[in-house]
Write a protein that holds these residues in place. Structure first.
Motif, PDB file in Angstrom:
ATOM      1  N   ARG A 254       0.823  -1.210   0.000  1.00 22.95           N
ATOM      2  CA  ARG A 254       0.000   0.000   0.000  1.00 22.95           C
ATOM      3  C   ARG A 254       0.861   1.266   0.000  1.00 22.95           C
ATOM      4  O   ARG A 254       0.466   2.292  -0.553  1.00 22.95           O
ATOM      5  CB  ARG A 254      -0.924  -0.011   1.227  1.00 22.95           C
ATOM      6  CG  ARG A 254      -1.919  -1.171   1.221  1.00 22.95           C
ATOM      7  CD  ARG A 254      -3.121  -0.845   0.371  1.00 22.95           C
ATOM      8  NE  ARG A 254      -4.059  -1.956   0.314  1.00 22.95           N
ATOM      9  CZ  ARG A 254      -5.341  -1.813  -0.032  1.00 22.95           C
ATOM     10  NH1 ARG A 254      -5.816  -0.622  -0.326  1.00 22.95           N
ATOM     11  NH2 ARG A 254      -6.132  -2.864  -0.107  1.00 22.95           N
ATOM     12  N   LYS A 255       2.010   1.202   0.612  1.00 24.45           N
ATOM     13  CA  LYS A 255       2.898   2.367   0.629  1.00 24.45           C
ATOM     14  C   LYS A 255       3.313   2.743  -0.797  1.00 24.45           C
ATOM     15  O   LYS A 255       3.270   3.915  -1.182  1.00 24.45           O
ATOM     16  CB  LYS A 255       4.129   2.074   1.482  1.00 24.45           C
ATOM     17  CG  LYS A 255       5.115   3.237   1.613  1.00 24.45           C
ATOM     18  CD  LYS A 255       6.209   2.883   2.610  1.00 24.45           C
ATOM     19  CE  LYS A 255       7.185   4.049   2.814  1.00 24.45           C
ATOM     20  NZ  LYS A 255       8.026   4.288   1.614  1.00 24.45           N
ATOM     21  N   ARG A 256       3.672   1.746  -1.583  1.00 25.76           N
ATOM     22  CA  ARG A 256       4.037   2.010  -2.975  1.00 25.76           C
ATOM     23  C   ARG A 256       2.823   2.507  -3.764  1.00 25.76           C
ATOM     24  O   ARG A 256       2.949   3.421  -4.583  1.00 25.76           O
ATOM     25  CB  ARG A 256       4.598   0.745  -3.613  1.00 25.76           C
ATOM     26  CG  ARG A 256       4.928   0.885  -5.109  1.00 25.76           C
ATOM     27  CD  ARG A 256       5.597  -0.371  -5.644  1.00 25.76           C
ATOM     28  NE  ARG A 256       5.707  -0.366  -7.093  1.00 25.76           N
ATOM     29  CZ  ARG A 256       6.642   0.264  -7.785  1.00 25.76           C
ATOM     30  NH1 ARG A 256       7.574   0.969  -7.146  1.00 25.76           N
ATOM     31  NH2 ARG A 256       6.668   0.210  -9.099  1.00 25.76           N
ATOM     32  N   MET A 257       1.661   1.920  -3.511  1.00 26.97           N
ATOM     33  CA  MET A 257       0.447   2.372  -4.181  1.00 26.97           C
ATOM     34  C   MET A 257       0.236   3.872  -3.962  1.00 26.97           C
ATOM     35  O   MET A 257      -0.016   4.628  -4.911  1.00 26.97           O
ATOM     36  CB  MET A 257      -0.763   1.584  -3.664  1.00 26.97           C
ATOM     37  CG  MET A 257      -2.090   2.004  -4.274  1.00 26.97           C
ATOM     38  SD  MET A 257      -3.524   1.269  -3.403  1.00 26.97           S
ATOM     39  CE  MET A 257      -3.439  -0.426  -3.985  1.00 26.97           C
ATOM     40  N   ARG A 258       0.355   4.292  -2.705  1.00 30.61           N
ATOM     41  CA  ARG A 258       0.155   5.712  -2.393  1.00 30.61           C
ATOM     42  C   ARG A 258       1.249   6.577  -3.020  1.00 30.61           C
ATOM     43  O   ARG A 258       0.962   7.652  -3.564  1.00 30.61           O
ATOM     44  CB  ARG A 258       0.113   5.907  -0.882  1.00 30.61           C
ATOM     45  CG  ARG A 258      -1.092   5.262  -0.205  1.00 30.61           C
ATOM     46  CD  ARG A 258      -1.195   5.679   1.255  1.00 30.61           C
ATOM     47  NE  ARG A 258      -0.058   5.237   2.051  1.00 30.61           N
ATOM     48  CZ  ARG A 258       0.004   4.058   2.674  1.00 30.61           C
ATOM     49  NH1 ARG A 258      -0.996   3.197   2.579  1.00 30.61           N
ATOM     50  NH2 ARG A 258       1.060   3.741   3.406  1.00 30.61           N
TER      51      ARG A 258
ATOM     52  N   ASP B 191      -4.970  10.789   3.610  1.00 23.97           N
ATOM     53  CA  ASP B 191      -4.914  12.234   3.853  1.00 23.97           C
ATOM     54  C   ASP B 191      -3.540  12.795   3.494  1.00 23.97           C
ATOM     55  O   ASP B 191      -3.059  13.737   4.105  1.00 23.97           O
ATOM     56  CB  ASP B 191      -5.249  12.548   5.310  1.00 23.97           C
ATOM     57  CG  ASP B 191      -5.524  14.030   5.547  1.00 23.97           C
ATOM     58  OD1 ASP B 191      -6.013  14.690   4.621  1.00 23.97           O
ATOM     59  OD2 ASP B 191      -5.222  14.520   6.657  1.00 23.97           O
ATOM     60  N   ALA B 192      -2.897  12.200   2.480  1.00 24.44           N
ATOM     61  CA  ALA B 192      -1.533  12.595   2.114  1.00 24.44           C
ATOM     62  C   ALA B 192      -1.480  13.563   0.937  1.00 24.44           C
ATOM     63  O   ALA B 192      -0.420  14.122   0.651  1.00 24.44           O
ATOM     64  CB  ALA B 192      -0.704  11.356   1.778  1.00 24.44           C
ATOM     65  N   ALA B 193      -2.597  13.758   0.246  1.00 23.46           N
ATOM     66  CA  ALA B 193      -2.609  14.606  -0.947  1.00 23.46           C
ATOM     67  C   ALA B 193      -3.070  16.019  -0.600  1.00 23.46           C
ATOM     68  O   ALA B 193      -4.081  16.197   0.078  1.00 23.46           O
ATOM     69  CB  ALA B 193      -3.523  14.008  -2.007  1.00 23.46           C
TER      70      ALA B 193
ATOM     71  N   GLU C 288      -7.875   4.579  -1.226  1.00 25.70           N
ATOM     72  CA  GLU C 288      -6.634   4.455  -0.452  1.00 25.70           C
ATOM     73  C   GLU C 288      -6.015   5.837  -0.220  1.00 25.70           C
ATOM     74  O   GLU C 288      -5.583   6.156   0.895  1.00 25.70           O
ATOM     75  CB  GLU C 288      -5.643   3.558  -1.199  1.00 25.70           C
ATOM     76  CG  GLU C 288      -4.287   3.405  -0.537  1.00 25.70           C
ATOM     77  CD  GLU C 288      -4.311   2.523   0.715  1.00 25.70           C
ATOM     78  OE1 GLU C 288      -3.402   2.655   1.554  1.00 25.70           O
ATOM     79  OE2 GLU C 288      -5.242   1.703   0.832  1.00 25.70           O
ATOM     80  N   LEU C 289      -5.998   6.653  -1.267  1.00 27.75           N
ATOM     81  CA  LEU C 289      -5.447   7.999  -1.126  1.00 27.75           C
ATOM     82  C   LEU C 289      -6.320   8.849  -0.208  1.00 27.75           C
ATOM     83  O   LEU C 289      -5.809   9.632   0.606  1.00 27.75           O
ATOM     84  CB  LEU C 289      -5.316   8.661  -2.504  1.00 27.75           C
ATOM     85  CG  LEU C 289      -4.526   9.973  -2.529  1.00 27.75           C
ATOM     86  CD1 LEU C 289      -3.080   9.740  -2.104  1.00 27.75           C
ATOM     87  CD2 LEU C 289      -4.581  10.609  -3.905  1.00 27.75           C
TER      88      LEU C 289
END
Length: 248
Positions: free
Chosen positions: A103-107, A145-147, A140-141
């Protein structure tokens, strides 16, 4: 642009000279190829498109051109890597599994696509949308809350399950969920579970369930395509864009 009908937009995107262009970009030492379709005039915002399990194809390019006709910059990102467009079902499953299991790579790859869109001059206010596998990526994004400067999310016949340890925060932007009532791949139980999660978190959301529509009901020119469900879900998406990316 609004007087154009859905079918007119789809026909234009399919037959007219496209204004979009392929964009080669790199994430660390890996090569990727996205597709950028700029708005005809001053953009109202940007739509970031996350592809289905077969990678970035003409389908996402066509949707990007439809959005450009409506006044939005559209960038279809690439999560698989340059030239990696699986055809066989097993190969598609393998590619999605790699990202579901990391999931880290996906994000990171999704955020890299967003950064590339903005590097190409796309308007900063953004809505992230995805189809099937891409819908799961969009959610997932949303949970991460990273964007920055993302004002909304949309998933069309996408995976809706929330991984253990994840959840939605109260500041999550509005989410549109478009689901087929006849979808045998994503059960209705997943829809109701997601609704409970979003209610509990106080997230603004809308769910459209379209009678008889199977999984992948928006995929044009296939036996799964359902025009009525596609048009209604597209109208709901246009309403979301109107709300969160208003005309300046």
């Amino acid at each position: 642009m609004r007087p154009l009908t859905f079918l007119t937009l789809a026909a234009l995107a399919s037959t007219a000279q496209a204004d979009g262009r392929e964009i080669d970009y790199r994430v660390n030492d890996e090569a990727f190829t996205g597709y950028f379709a700029p708005a005809d005039d001053e953009p109202r915002g940007t739509v970031l498109i996350v592809h289905d399990w077969d990678g970035l194809t003409d389908y996402e390019r066509r949707r990007a051109e439809m959005l450009a006709e409506q006044g939005y910059d559209a960038f279809a990102l690439d999560l698989y890597g340059q030239g990696n467009r699986p055809v066989e079902t097993d190969a598609k499953k393998a590619e999605t599994a790699k990202l579901y299991q990391d999931r880290k790579r996906m994000r990171e790859l999704t955020l890299a696509g967003l950064a590339e869109a903005r590097a190409q001059g796309a308007a900063t206010p953004t809505v992230v949308m995805g189809y099937c596998f891409g819908g799961a990526v969009a959610l997932e994004l949303a949970r991460s809350d990273a964007a920055e400067d993302v004002h909304g999310y949309a998933t069309f016949h996408g995976g809706l399950a929330t991984p253990e340890g994840q959840g939605y925060g109260p500041d999550t932007p509005p989410i549109l969920i478009a689901h087929g009532g006849g979808d045998e791949a994503i059960p209705l139980e997943d829809v109701t579970s997601l609704a409970r999660q979003l209610e509990g978190a106080g997230v603004d959301y809308e769910i459209g369930i379209y009678a008889g529509a199977p999984h992948a009901f928006t995929v044009l020119d296939t036996d799964r395509y359902r025009q009525r469900a596609d048009e209604r879900s597209w109208s709901a998406f246009m309403a979301l864009l109107d709300e969160v990316l208003p005309q300046q």
